[in-house]
Scaffold this active site. Structure first.
Site, PDB file in Angstrom:
ATOM      1  N   GLU A 251       0.857  -1.194   0.000  1.00  0.00           N
ATOM      2  CA  GLU A 251       0.000   0.000   0.000  1.00  0.00           C
ATOM      3  C   GLU A 251       0.885   1.233   0.000  1.00  0.00           C
ATOM      4  OE1 GLU A 251      -2.625   0.503   3.280  1.00  0.00           O
ATOM      5  OE2 GLU A 251      -3.667  -1.405   3.016  1.00  0.00           O
TER       6      GLU A 251
ATOM      7  N   GLU B 253     -13.766   5.650  -0.902  1.00  0.00           N
ATOM      8  CA  GLU B 253     -14.692   4.750  -0.201  1.00  0.00           C
ATOM      9  C   GLU B 253     -15.437   5.541   0.877  1.00  0.00           C
ATOM     10  OE1 GLU B 253     -12.711   0.778   0.662  1.00  0.00           O
ATOM     11  OE2 GLU B 253     -11.007   1.968  -0.069  1.00  0.00           O
TER      12      GLU B 253
ATOM     13  N   LYS C 270     -15.540   4.470   4.885  1.00  0.00           N
ATOM     14  CA  LYS C 270     -14.354   4.208   5.703  1.00  0.00           C
ATOM     15  C   LYS C 270     -14.402   5.080   6.954  1.00  0.00           C
ATOM     16  CE  LYS C 270     -10.220   3.431   4.281  1.00  0.00           C
ATOM     17  NZ  LYS C 270      -9.992   1.997   4.537  1.00  0.00           N
TER      18      LYS C 270
ATOM     19  N   GLU D 184      -9.274   9.510   4.932  1.00  0.00           N
ATOM     20  CA  GLU D 184      -9.387   8.073   4.705  1.00  0.00           C
ATOM     21  C   GLU D 184     -10.396   7.745   3.602  1.00  0.00           C
ATOM     22  OE1 GLU D 184      -7.654   5.626   6.081  1.00  0.00           O
ATOM     23  OE2 GLU D 184      -6.477   6.945   7.354  1.00  0.00           O
TER      24      GLU D 184
END
Length: 344
Positions: free
Chosen positions: A267, A315, A318, A324
Site C-alpha cells: 500500500e 470509499e 471508511k 481516509e
C-alpha cells in the site's frame, strides 16, 4: 488501509511467468492498485475488473476472499494479493492447521490458476499484541496448506506491516525493528527468508509529511526535484522520502538476519481531499511519482520495486479522518479523480 498499454502478448507471457515465479514478476516491474470495498456506491466487481484492464493496471490487492471479486477476476490476467481478512481470521488460521487447509482449499485451490493469486497476506497491520501470539503460527499453517496443495512455488505467504514496525528510520541505514515488535518480527523475517517470500509493507510518506512538515518538505514527500539527503551511514543519497522509508525496512531486515528478503510495497498513496496537504495536485504528483519511481527501486536496492497504489476508489464508508475516504484514483462512478498513467 490501517492508518488509518506495450505488446499485449509480451505482457501475457510475463503474467504466465509470474504465476509460477513471483520474483520474476517483480523483476518485470508490476504496478498494482488496492481494491477496497468500504462504500455503498461502488461499481460491480465485474465493472471494476474491466476498469483495471482498461486503465492498464495489471495487479490488484483485495482485503478478504471476496467471492464476487474472485469470480470476476477469473481469466482476467490480473495478478492478486489475497488477504485472509481481519485479526479474528488470522487467529482462526493460527489455532488450527485443518482450518488453514480448509481456507486454502476454499479460497486458493478453488480459484488458482484461473485467478492469478501471487501472494497471500496473512493479516494487514496486525497489532503488536495480537501479532506476537498469532502471526507466525498462522503464516506457518497457511504456508503448509499451500505447500500441500502443490502451490508453494507459485504462491507466497507473507503479512503486511505498518511502517512503524521500524524505529530509528532516519537515516535509513539505522532502521531496525522496534523493541515492541522485535519478538515476533525477527522470526517472521526469518520465516520469509526460509520460504522465499517477500515482506509486504504499507508505506505512506503522506503521514510522515503531515506529522512533521517542518523537517520534511512537500517536494521531498511527493517525488519533486530539489531535495537530496545523504545517509552518512551508507553514503547513499535520497531524493524522495518514499525510497528512504523503504530502505529503512531493508536495513531492519538485515539486522534481523534476513538480508535477502525483498519488499513488496503493498500500500502507498496520498489523499486528494479531507485534510492537511490533501489536494488533487499533491495526490496526482505523489501517485504518478510512485508509479514512475518504482521501476528504479531504491538507492540500496536498485531495480524494479513491486508497488500497489492505495486505492482504486474513494470509499465513502471508511471510518476515521476524512482523508481516509479520499485516497481513490477513481470516483465511484468510475471517473478519474485526476489524470494518472500506468506504463505497460
Amino acid at each position: 488501509m490501517g492508518r488509518v498499454g506495450g505488446l499485449a502478448m509480451l505482457f501475457a507471457a510475463i503474467l504466465i511467468l509470474c504465476s509460477f515465479d513471483p520474483p520474476a514478476c517483480a523483476a518485470a516491474g508490476v504496478h498494482g492498485v488496492c481494491y477496497g470495498v468500504v462504500g455503498d456506491n461502488l461499481p460491480s466487481r465485474a465493472d471494476v475488473v474491466q476498469l483495471y484492464k482498461s486503465s492498464n493496471i495489471h495487479a490488484m490487492r483485495i482485503y478478504y476472499p471476496d467471492p464476487e471479486a474472485l469470480a470476476a477476476l477469473r481469466g482476467s490476467g490480473i495478478g492478486l494479493i489475497l488477504d485472509v481478512g481481519g485479526v479474528d481470521d488470522v487467529r482462526g488460521l493460527a489455532s488450527s492447521a485443518s482450518a488453514a487447509a480448509a481456507w486454502v482449499h476454499a479460497n486458493v485451490v478453488a480459484h488458482y490458476p484461473d485467478v492469478l493469486i501471487r501472494y497471500i497476506a496473512v493479516g494487514n497491520e496486525v497489532p503488536a499484541g495480537d501479532a506476537g501470539l498469532i502471526l507466525l503460527p498462522a503464516m506457518r499453517n497457511v504456508r503448509a496448506a499451500v505447500a500441500s496443495a502443490g502451490l508453494a512455488g507459485a504462491i507466497k505467504v507473507s503479512t503486511a506491516v505498518r511502517m512503524d514496525v521500524v524505529t530509528d528510520s532516519f537515516p535509513p541505514s539505522r532502521g531496525v525493528f522496534s523493541p515492541s515488535v522485535q519478538r515476533h518480527m525477527v522470526p517472521v523475517a526469518r520465516f520469509l527468508a526460509d520460504a522465499g517470500s517477500p515482506l509486504l509493507a504499507n508505506v505512506y510518506p503522506y503521514f510522515a509529511y503531515r506529522d512533521n512538515p517542518r523537517d520534511i518538505t512537500l517536494g521531498y514527500a511527493t517525488f519533486q526535484p530539489g531535495t537530496a539527503v545523504t545517509d552518512d551511514g551508507s553514503g547513499l543519497t535520497y531524493t524522495n522520502i518514499f525510497a528512504a522509508m523503504v530502505d529503512a525496512i531493508h536495513a531492519a531486515l538485515e539486522k534481523a538476519g534476513a538480508p535477502g528478503v525483498r519488499i513488496v510495497v503493498s500500500e502507498s498513496g496520498w489523499p486528494s481531499a479531507g485534510g492537511f496537504a490533501a489536494t488533487v495536485e499533491n495526490a496526482r504528483r505523489y501517485n504518478q511519482g510512485l508509479i514512475d519511481h518504482a521501476y528504479r527501486g531504491t538507492p540500496k536496492r536498485p531495480g524494479a520495486l513491486e508497488t500497489y497504489v492505495f486505492a482504486m476508489f474513494n470509499e465513502n464508508q471508511k471510518p476515521g479522518d476524512p482523508t481516509e475516504r479520499n485516497f481513490g484514483l477513481f470516483y465511484p462512478n468510475k471517473e478519474p479523480v485526476y489524470s494518472i498513467s500506468f506504463p505497460n
